[in-house]
Design a protein around this motif. Structure first.
Motif, PDB file in Angstrom:
ATOM      1  N   GLU A   1       0.831  -1.203   0.000  1.00 12.28           N
ATOM      2  CA  GLU A   1       0.000   0.000   0.000  1.00 12.28           C
ATOM      3  C   GLU A   1       0.870   1.259   0.000  1.00 12.28           C
ATOM      4  O   GLU A   1       2.071   1.198   0.238  1.00 12.28           O
ATOM      5  N   ASN A   2       0.217   2.371  -0.280  1.00 12.49           N
ATOM      6  CA  ASN A   2       0.881   3.684  -0.383  1.00 12.49           C
ATOM      7  C   ASN A   2       1.897   3.696  -1.521  1.00 12.49           C
ATOM      8  O   ASN A   2       2.915   4.370  -1.458  1.00 12.49           O
TER       9      ASN A   2
ATOM     10  N   LEU B   1      -2.729   2.773  -3.387  1.00 13.22           N
ATOM     11  CA  LEU B   1      -3.679   1.847  -2.779  1.00 13.22           C
ATOM     12  C   LEU B   1      -3.584   1.928  -1.260  1.00 13.22           C
ATOM     13  O   LEU B   1      -2.509   2.163  -0.694  1.00 13.22           O
ATOM     14  N   ASP B   2      -4.722   1.718  -0.620  1.00 12.94           N
ATOM     15  CA  ASP B   2      -4.794   1.788   0.837  1.00 12.94           C
ATOM     16  C   ASP B   2      -5.312   0.447   1.341  1.00 12.94           C
ATOM     17  O   ASP B   2      -6.443   0.039   1.030  1.00 12.94           O
ATOM     18  N   TYR B   3      -4.470  -0.228   2.081  1.00 18.36           N
ATOM     19  CA  TYR B   3      -4.851  -1.541   2.580  1.00 18.36           C
ATOM     20  C   TYR B   3      -6.078  -1.452   3.486  1.00 18.36           C
ATOM     21  O   TYR B   3      -6.919  -2.352   3.488  1.00 18.36           O
TER      22      TYR B   3
ATOM     23  N   ASP C   1      -0.082  -4.738   3.644  1.00 19.26           N
ATOM     24  CA  ASP C   1      -0.159  -3.641   4.598  1.00 19.26           C
ATOM     25  C   ASP C   1       1.229  -3.125   4.931  1.00 19.26           C
ATOM     26  O   ASP C   1       2.190  -3.894   5.037  1.00 19.26           O
TER      27      ASP C   1
ATOM     28  N   VAL D   1      -3.166  -6.493  -1.792  1.00 23.70           N
ATOM     29  CA  VAL D   1      -2.527  -5.305  -1.226  1.00 23.70           C
ATOM     30  C   VAL D   1      -1.890  -5.696   0.109  1.00 23.70           C
ATOM     31  O   VAL D   1      -2.557  -6.259   0.989  1.00 23.70           O
TER      32      VAL D   1
END
Length: 688
Positions: A355-356, A412-414, A446, A444
């Motif tokens: 993510e990110n 993307l954000d987990y 984290d 995804v």
């Protein structure tokens, strides 16, 4: 003319029509003619003709001579179609009376308007020479091969003259000739030998016709004709001209035209006859169409998988001696038909993304191959519509249509989306297009991107929350509990607590796993009444993230002491109140000046008026809340909330001046003593 589809041949003939764009031209500007004075009337004297590059009616059609009393002009038509001018003597000449004459010969063509060419004729009258040179033959014919070397003898002409002396001596020369003749041949003026000056070419000129003149010293001459025929030799190889060539043949098309070509040979006879052929082991054949035109066809349907390319050699051979041949190579490629769909290397793909991620990050690739060739094997990748209508696939990923690379369009954000899946299609560029699809699952991962968030006590900058602890509390007494959460998952969300700072170390402790703040030992009178604790909340991520919570603890004797604001809060509030006083005074001053100006303006215009001002004071009566008992359990847990009486007094600071706790009567005393105690407490702390 060749029609490609369907194949059809149309044969035609193109005739160029001549226009009269050339004037007749004599090779010599002056023609010298010697005539014996003994010539009889009616004797004709040939003149040199004019050359005209035009043909047909546009060439020389007539000749005229300038007006004179001795000659008139007669135009003779030759068997070759040319017109030859001749001077005809009308009356006897007299050298003593007129030794020479100058006339103008004019040639006219048949154009409209006609073009003309002129030449001067100088007639010199000589003494009588009664015998002219005579050739042994009026016509000489000879054949010369076109490869005869330069300087070789072509033919020898011979003449005789019965006169004696200078009248019996004569010389040979070309009489009627063109530029082509004098460029190709030369004549010996004494022997009459005609030799080559340059190489002959049958394909350029097949025959030459010329007139040879023998002139004696007396001015008389005799003429003969020489006809030279050029013999062809096999010196030109056949020529092949490709009219149509189809390099790509579909693999399932039988009897398809591959090429159309024409052959030619400038030689004549057997030297110009030709035959053509190709290799025997190839699945092609040659078929004649029109004269000297052929087509190359496939014998049957071709198979690209067996043989993708053929090299065909067309051989054209003439029948001359020696035989000459020409070879022409063509390459025929068997084109593919779209009979194979693209195939993915995997039926499903699992892609892992932290993510990110940065936008446009390459997160993976899919690959498909096609057994076809050319455009039929060119694969284009695309994202298929997701089965989940709520999945915003177009804003999540994109795919490179050429190489199948997948890119994340945004970060993307987990915590918002743990995984998603979609289908990818691979389509070739054939017709009709064939396609296949594969499943792509994006997982995804984290990352520790969220710091712990303290839910209690609130750390929003408002008045700090103070926890009250009785001095009689036992070790392990629960003061409060720090509650925090972490938006991450897994070990990134595992929280631990520790006491970072304390006013008095060793007095309080924090449980590492649940954040409970408890007393570590018995409290004593020597311990300070106010304590400030800083609790560190840290997750288990890499790198770890943390947050702090600040607690204010007040030690009280049996919860009977009033709650005092902490010095830090009182100081900050005092500064804010001072700033408020300054702002109110400034605003009141400006408003007073403005009001005074308005009143003065009205007083000048109208009259003075008095203004009455009234000052109101707002008093808030003292109110008391009904009291409840406060239960202090053995563990120190506060089971009920405290209740306080609030006294409001009018002051410049506009703040709460006193908070009186409502305490139950533990000793069973009367209400009057309780009121008295509360009054004494107010007086002791200096509240009004």
């Amino acid at each position: 003319m060749l029609l490609k589809n369907p194949v059809q041949f149309i044969q035609g003939e193109l005739q160029l029509q001549d226009v009269n764009d050339h004037a007749p031209e004599f090779l010599e500007n002056e023609i010298l003619l010697k005539i014996s004075e003994g010539s009889h009337p009616g004797t004709s004297f040939p003149l040199k003709i004019a050359q005209d590059l035009d043909v047909g009616s546009n060439t020389v059609q007539n000749y005229t001579i300038s007006t004179n009393s001795y000659f008139h002009l007669f135009t003779r038509n030759h068997s070759d179609g040319k017109k030859y001018p001749e001077l005809v003597l009308d009356q006897a000449l007299d050298r003593e009376e007129q030794p020479q004459l100058r006339l103008t010969l004019t040639a006219l063509d048949g154009g409209s308007p006609p073009r003309i060419g002129t030449s001067h004729v100088l007639i010199v009258i000589v003494d009588i020479n009664d015998n002219v040179p005579e050739f042994t033959q009026r016509l000489y014919e000879v054949q010369v091969p076109e490869n005869a070397p330069i300087g070789s003898l072509v033919i020898t002409v011979s003449a005789r003259d019965l006169d004696a002396g200078t009248h019996g001596e004569f010389s040979y020369s070309f009489f009627q000739y063109s530029n082509q003749i004098i460029q190709a041949f030369e004549i010996n003026s004494i022997t009459g030998e005609i030799r080559l000056k340059k190489a002959l070419d049958f394909e350029e000129i097949q025959s030459y016709h010329m007139e040879v003149e023998a002139s004696d010293g007396g001015g008389l001459s005799g003429k003969c004709t020489v006809a030279i025929e050029v013999m062809d030799i096999n010196d030109n190889a056949p020529e092949l001209t490709m009219s149509l060539l189809i390099s790509d043949i579909p693999e399932n098309s039988p009897e398809t035209v591959v090429a159309v070509f024409g052959i030619s040979d400038p030689d004549s006879g057997n030297n110009g006859k030709m035959m053509c052929s190709i290799q025997d082991h190839l699945p092609f054949l040659i078929k004649p169409t029109l004269e000297n035109f052929y087509t190359v066809l496939t014998e049957g349907a071709l198979d690209r998988e067996s043989w993708a390319e053929y090299n065909i050699t067309i051989t054209v051979t003439d029948l001359g001696t020696p035989r000459l041949k020409t070879e022409y190579n063509i390459t025929v490629r068997v084109s593919d038909i779209n009979d194979n769909a693209p195939a993915f290397t995997q039926t499903s793909y699992n892609l892992f993304v932290r993510e990110n991620n940065s936008p446009a990050l390459h997160i993976g690739s899919v690959s498909a191959t096609d057994r076809d060739s050319g455009t039929n094997a060119q694969v284009t990748y695309s994202l298929l519509p997701p089965q989940d209508p709520h999945l915003p696939l177009a804003s999540l990923v994109s795919i490179n249509a050429d190489n199948g690379h997948l890119f994340a369009l945004r970060s993307l954000d987990y915590e918002a989306l743990q995984e998603f899946e979609f289908r990818v299609g691979a389509t070739d560029r054939g017709f009709p297009a064939l396609s296949s699809e594969a499943l792509v699952r994006v997982l995804v991962r984290d990352t520790n991107d969220n710091s712990p968030f303290v839910l209690y006590p609130l750390q929003n900058g408002s008045a700090p929350c103070t926890e009250l602890v009785p001095r009689a509390a036992e070790p392990g007494y629960l003061v409060t509990k720090v509650v925090a959460v972490d938006g991450d998952s897994g070990q990134n969300a595992w929280l631990s607590y520790q006491l970072l700072k304390a006013t008095e170390p060793g007095l309080f402790g924090v449980w590492a796993h649940n954040g409970e703040v408890r007393t570590a030992r018995l409290l004593s009178e020597r311990d300070a009444a106010k304590h400030r604790l800083v609790v560190l909340v840290k997750d288990n991520g890499e790198p770890p993230r943390s947050a702090t919570a600040t607690l204010h603890v007040l030690l009280v004797d049996g919860f009977s002491q009033p709650y005092l604001p902490l010095p830090e809060a009182a100081s900050a509030q005092a500064q804010a109140d001072s700033l408020t006083v300054y702002l109110v005074v400034a605003l009141a001053s400006v408003s007073s000046l403005f009001l005074l100006s308005v009143l003065l303006f009205v007083a000048v215009r109208l009259c003075r008026r008095s203004r009455a001002a009234s000052v109101g004071r707002y008093l808030v009566p003292e109110g008391a809340f009904p009291g409840h008992l406060v239960d202090v359990s053995g563990t120190g847990t506060l089971s009920q909330n405290y209740q306080y009486e609030v006294y409001l007094a009018e002051s410049s600071e506009s703040q709460f001046k006193f908070l009186k706790p409502i305490l139950p009567n533990f000793l069973g005393e009367g209400t009057g003593r309780d009121s008295e105690a509360n009054s004494n407490s107010r007086n002791d702390f200096g509240f009004n």
